[in-house]
Design an enzyme around this catalytic site. Structure first.
Site, PDB file in Angstrom:
ATOM      1  N   CYS A 153      -2.430  -2.933   7.416  1.00 31.20           N
ATOM      2  CA  CYS A 153      -1.996  -2.840   8.808  1.00 31.20           C
ATOM      3  C   CYS A 153      -2.239  -1.410   9.306  1.00 31.20           C
ATOM      4  O   CYS A 153      -2.644  -0.529   8.544  1.00 31.20           O
ATOM      5  CB  CYS A 153      -0.515  -3.197   8.922  1.00 31.20           C
ATOM      6  SG  CYS A 153       0.594  -1.952   8.211  1.00 31.20           S
TER       7      CYS A 153
ATOM      8  N   GLU B 196       0.827  -1.211   0.000  1.00 32.18           N
ATOM      9  CA  GLU B 196       0.000   0.000   0.000  1.00 32.18           C
ATOM     10  C   GLU B 196       0.864   1.266   0.000  1.00 32.18           C
ATOM     11  O   GLU B 196       0.595   2.216  -0.731  1.00 32.18           O
ATOM     12  CB  GLU B 196      -0.922   0.034   1.227  1.00 32.18           C
ATOM     13  CG  GLU B 196      -1.833  -1.162   1.348  1.00 32.18           C
ATOM     14  CD  GLU B 196      -1.247  -2.269   2.220  1.00 32.18           C
ATOM     15  OE1 GLU B 196      -0.070  -2.653   2.012  1.00 32.18           O
ATOM     16  OE2 GLU B 196      -1.955  -2.747   3.103  1.00 32.18           O
TER      17      GLU B 196
ATOM     18  N   CYS C 107      -0.257   1.311   7.383  1.00 30.97           N
ATOM     19  CA  CYS C 107      -0.811   1.585   6.058  1.00 30.97           C
ATOM     20  C   CYS C 107      -2.150   2.305   6.148  1.00 30.97           C
ATOM     21  O   CYS C 107      -2.430   3.188   5.326  1.00 30.97           O
ATOM     22  CB  CYS C 107      -0.937   0.289   5.271  1.00 30.97           C
ATOM     23  SG  CYS C 107       0.679  -0.425   4.845  1.00 30.97           S
TER      24      CYS C 107
END
Length: 158
Positions: free
Chosen positions: A93, A65, A96
């Site tokens: 996560c 990402e 991100c």
């Protein structure tokens, strides 16, 4: 054109872009990285893409990402990625998610959620808050995405 046809067209487009992200995830797996792929689309064209490469680059921030968002910023010459859609094979996560929020993308499309994540409740809370600012669609190509990540982690445990 009816709403049903529009939804079908959107689903076809989402599947096409997620398939590209999935191809990137499979490449990440091939080189020994956690298999996650991401594609950033603006005006129906790719402006950024990435796959996890934290291990090979020795960089804890080299997530799919983040790489796609950075490329998108360079392409648009702006850190604000308004009106873009980010396709990711796996739920992002916390790091991100923060970058996604600050990038001001319009829409986030997820292949699957990571049900084994110990931080799952925290991430779900952040995603719920993000839904107030970003359209989030889930489960595009869910089965292949979850099978890829499960296969990867199963191979690491053996």
């Amino acid at each position: 054109m009816s709403l049903l046809n529009n939804e079908h067209e959107f689903q076809k487009i989402d599947t096409m872009w997620m398939h590209y992200a999935f191809t990137l995830a499979k490449y990440a797996e091939k080189i020994g990285e956690v298999p996650v792929g991401s594609v950033l689309v603006f005006d129906n064209r790719i402006i950024g893409s990435g796959f996890n490469c934290s291990i090979s680059k020795h960089d804890p921030t080299a997530h799919a990402e983040i790489i796609a968002l950075k490329e998108g910023g360079r392409t648009l010459k702006n850190y604000r990625l308004c009106n873009s859609t980010l396709y990711v094979t796996l739920e992002p996560c916390m790091m991100c998610l923060g970058a996604i929020k600050h990038s001001r993308i319009y829409r986030l499309v997820l292949g699957t959620k990571y049900k084994f994540n110990q931080l799952n409740y925290s991430i779900m809370g952040i995603i719920e808050k993000l839904k107030k600012k970003i359209i989030i669609d889930e489960s595009i190509m869910m089965d292949p995405c979850i099978q890829l990540i499960k296969k990867f982690f199963k191979s690491k445990r053996i």
